[in-house]
Design a protein around this motif. Structure first.
Motif, PDB file in Angstrom:
ATOM      1  N   LEU A  38     -31.679   6.186 -52.239  1.00 19.93           N
ATOM      2  CA  LEU A  38     -31.922   7.574 -51.839  1.00 19.93           C
ATOM      3  C   LEU A  38     -32.666   7.565 -50.505  1.00 19.93           C
ATOM      4  O   LEU A  38     -33.703   6.902 -50.375  1.00 19.93           O
ATOM      5  N   PHE A  39     -32.146   8.295 -49.533  1.00 13.97           N
ATOM      6  CA  PHE A  39     -32.798   8.414 -48.224  1.00 13.97           C
ATOM      7  C   PHE A  39     -33.428   9.792 -48.120  1.00 13.97           C
ATOM      8  O   PHE A  39     -32.766  10.809 -48.311  1.00 13.97           O
ATOM      9  N   VAL A  40     -34.736   9.822 -47.828  1.00 18.05           N
ATOM     10  CA  VAL A  40     -35.450  11.089 -47.654  1.00 18.05           C
ATOM     11  C   VAL A  40     -35.622  11.324 -46.161  1.00 18.05           C
ATOM     12  O   VAL A  40     -36.307  10.550 -45.479  1.00 18.05           O
ATOM     13  N   ALA A  41     -34.986  12.350 -45.649  1.00 17.10           N
ATOM     14  CA  ALA A  41     -35.020  12.651 -44.214  1.00 17.10           C
ATOM     15  C   ALA A  41     -36.249  13.501 -43.908  1.00 17.10           C
ATOM     16  O   ALA A  41     -36.361  14.644 -44.370  1.00 17.10           O
ATOM     17  N   VAL A  42     -37.175  12.933 -43.154  1.00 16.65           N
ATOM     18  CA  VAL A  42     -38.457  13.576 -42.894  1.00 16.65           C
ATOM     19  C   VAL A  42     -38.592  13.888 -41.413  1.00 16.65           C
ATOM     20  O   VAL A  42     -38.311  13.042 -40.563  1.00 16.65           O
ATOM     21  N   ARG A  43     -39.018  15.091 -41.128  1.00 16.92           N
ATOM     22  CA  ARG A  43     -39.314  15.450 -39.730  1.00 16.92           C
ATOM     23  C   ARG A  43     -40.715  14.950 -39.399  1.00 16.92           C
ATOM     24  O   ARG A  43     -41.702  15.367 -40.013  1.00 16.92           O
ATOM     25  N   GLY A  44     -40.803  14.053 -38.413  1.00 13.50           N
ATOM     26  CA  GLY A  44     -42.077  13.442 -38.062  1.00 13.50           C
ATOM     27  C   GLY A  44     -42.667  14.006 -36.802  1.00 13.50           C
ATOM     28  O   GLY A  44     -42.172  14.980 -36.216  1.00 13.50           O
ATOM     29  N   PHE A  45     -43.757  13.359 -36.353  1.00 11.44           N
ATOM     30  CA  PHE A  45     -44.479  13.790 -35.162  1.00 11.44           C
ATOM     31  C   PHE A  45     -43.664  13.512 -33.907  1.00 11.44           C
ATOM     32  O   PHE A  45     -43.686  14.281 -32.947  1.00 11.44           O
ATOM     33  N   GLN A  46     -42.901  12.398 -33.903  1.00  8.12           N
ATOM     34  CA  GLN A  46     -42.176  11.994 -32.710  1.00  8.12           C
ATOM     35  C   GLN A  46     -40.668  12.106 -32.839  1.00  8.12           C
ATOM     36  O   GLN A  46     -39.964  12.204 -31.835  1.00  8.12           O
ATOM     37  N   THR A  47     -40.146  12.070 -34.063  1.00  7.83           N
ATOM     38  CA  THR A  47     -38.693  12.139 -34.229  1.00  7.83           C
ATOM     39  C   THR A  47     -38.359  12.820 -35.555  1.00  7.83           C
ATOM     40  O   THR A  47     -39.251  13.118 -36.349  1.00  7.83           O
ATOM     41  N   ASP A  48     -37.076  13.061 -35.787  1.00  5.49           N
ATOM     42  CA  ASP A  48     -36.604  13.777 -36.967  1.00  5.49           C
ATOM     43  C   ASP A  48     -35.684  12.872 -37.777  1.00  5.49           C
ATOM     44  O   ASP A  48     -34.625  12.465 -37.301  1.00  5.49           O
TER      45      ASP A  48
END
Length: 481
Positions: A38-48
């Protein structure tokens, strides 16, 4: 584990994935994706992370958790309101809810977190607890040390670490809780038995932008704890005390009405002594770490130990046996008639604290050697320069971790602050050379304070970490003589 079980407690907005599918792994870094994962796609500080869904799918990921559906994706997905928070919930489910199996204690604030958490660990272990420690200097399970890159890990690693600590018999977990971790939901889902606020001074404004945003991030912790221990001498304490925590307590060196109040404060070269007043009782306290900041650290540690179930007289007895923390007001044994201190001070408040402490026991000059970190809040650079110039007799301005910036650009930002004080100073870009110069110039009775690196054993230049341990550097200087 079946996908539906991983998603327990999450509100699902849309789903194209098979909830009965067995999931073999979980990741949020597409490079670590595995077949049936399972891949959890997280919006981060530097990238999405949503951009990397195809890369995870190519490595075998069978489903993704998203908070929006990128155009053109073909992987089965589960859409939630906030995938970053979902990562924490999924991590808790994946590792069997370890956060529910130990008492968790959190300490937040600009300065003092590392010392307080280490003192608290010492007190609790002196009373038979087995503690896990998560913090800036590294993580510990009992006496086993594990290096770390962040003060507070990402939620998936955090819950994994909780699980390891519980599996190895830890009944208590003590954490430094950074403002980044609170703003980025790394500790989402964790209920803290008790949480402490040490202080708030200028730092991390490259991330939070304003002091108000910085304080708001810290205040999140006080909606997630059962008890709090708050420094009411700090101007930002009202924001922490507005949290929904059901039991707030305060500590102070100024307000006799505080729950934990320090009077009769005696600052010595070998540490601090004071009288602790708590609801009518008075206790003598000693901590073998010098400086007024040590009084506050002692109050925080004692308040947290009490919140964790240790009677104050017993906590005080343990504290009297505690020693300092690596890189925090640490004395390097040189066998000379001057003193060399290492301190992690990398904020204006940190600089003021350690130099004021040094000024309190220096028989000769106070010499400050420091720089500022690159790719971080630039506004604090001249402020730190001004404080060093005002509180020291001589300043040596050098490099800290320049990271991607040019070291001399950072130094040029610091110098106006030093120069406005009229303090004598030298500029030596190379930190090793600067340390050797400082030791060459040291005089009887001086206190030489090396600030900014503390426990760190590296210097980051242009993305590369070069070994630099200041304790080793000072000892090597004397071995070469």
């Amino acid at each position: 584990m079946k996908l539906k079980d991983l998603l327990t407690s999450l509100d699902i907005l849309e789903c194209t994935a098979d909830l009965e599918r067995d999931i073999g792994s979980v990741c949020y870094d597409s490079r670590k994706a595995q077949p049936d994962g399972l891949f959890v796609a997280v919006r981060g500080f530097q990238t999405d992370g949503h951009k990397y869904i195809p890369a995870a799918q190519k490595l075998g990921a069978c489903a993704a958790v998203v908070d929006y559906v990128p155009e053109g994706i073909t992987i089965p997905y589960v859409r939630v309101e906030n995938s970053r928070r979902a990562l924490a919930v999924i991590a808790s489910n994946w590792f069997g809810h370890p956060e529910r199996k130990a008492m968790i204690l959190g300490v937040t604030g600009t300065n003092g977190k590392t010392t307080v958490t280490n003192l608290l660990k010492f007190i609790l272990e002196d009373h038979g607890r087995k503690c896990g420690l998560i913090g800036t200097n590294g993580n510990m399970i009992g006496e086993r040390f594990m290096p770390t890159e962040r003060t507070t890990p990402e939620s998936f690693e955090l819950y994994k670490l909780f699980g390891e600590m519980v599996d190895e018999g830890c009944d208590t977990i003590i954490m430094e809780v950074s403002s980044h971790s609170l703003a980025l939901d790394r500790v989402y889902g964790v209920t803290f038995e008790a949480a402490a606020f040490t202080n708030l001074t200028q730092d991390h404004l490259d991330f939070h932008h304003t002091m108000e945003e910085y304080a708001a991030a810290k205040a999140i912790l006080f909606d997630r704890c059962r008890r709090s221990v708050v420094n009411c001498d700090d101007v930002w304490s009202p924001q922490m005390l507005r949290g929904s925590c059901p039991c707030h307590e305060t500590f102070s060196t100024k307000d006799p009405e505080a729950d934990y109040y320090a009077s009769d404060i005696d600052l010595e070269i070998g540490g601090v002594r004071f009288t602790l007043h708590h609801h009518g009782a008075a206790l003598p306290i000693r901590l073998a770490i010098p400086g007024m900041f040590s009084v506050y650290n002692a109050l925080t540690a004692l308040g947290m130990a009490h919140a964790a179930g240790i009677a104050l007289p017993e906590a005080a007895a343990s504290l009297s046996k505690a020693h300092g923390v690596k890189g925090r007001a640490q004395v390097v044994p040189t066998g000379t008639d001057y003193t060399v201190l290492l301190d992690y001070a990398h904020t204006p408040d940190g600089v003021e604290n350690i130099l004021t402490a040094a000024r309190g026991f220096a028989k000769g000059r106070v010499v400050a050697l420091f720089g500022c970190g690159g790719d971080r809040d630039k506004l604090k650079r001249p402020i730190m320069g001004e404080l060093a110039g005002r509180l020291a007799d001589f300043c040596i301005v050098t490099s800290d971790n320049p990271r991607s910036e040019e070291p001399m650009d950072i130094i040029r930002d610091i110098l106006p602050g030093v120069e406005q004080t009229g303090c004598a100073h030298a500029v030596i870009e190379d930190r090793r050379e600067a340390i050797r110069y400082a030791l060459d110039q040291a005089q009887s009775g001086d206190v030489l304070v090396l600030m900014g690196k503390g426990h760190e054993n590296y210097q980051e230049i242009k993305g590369v970490k070069h070994h630099l341990d200041e304790y080793e550097e000072v000892l090597a200087y004397f071995n070469r003589k």
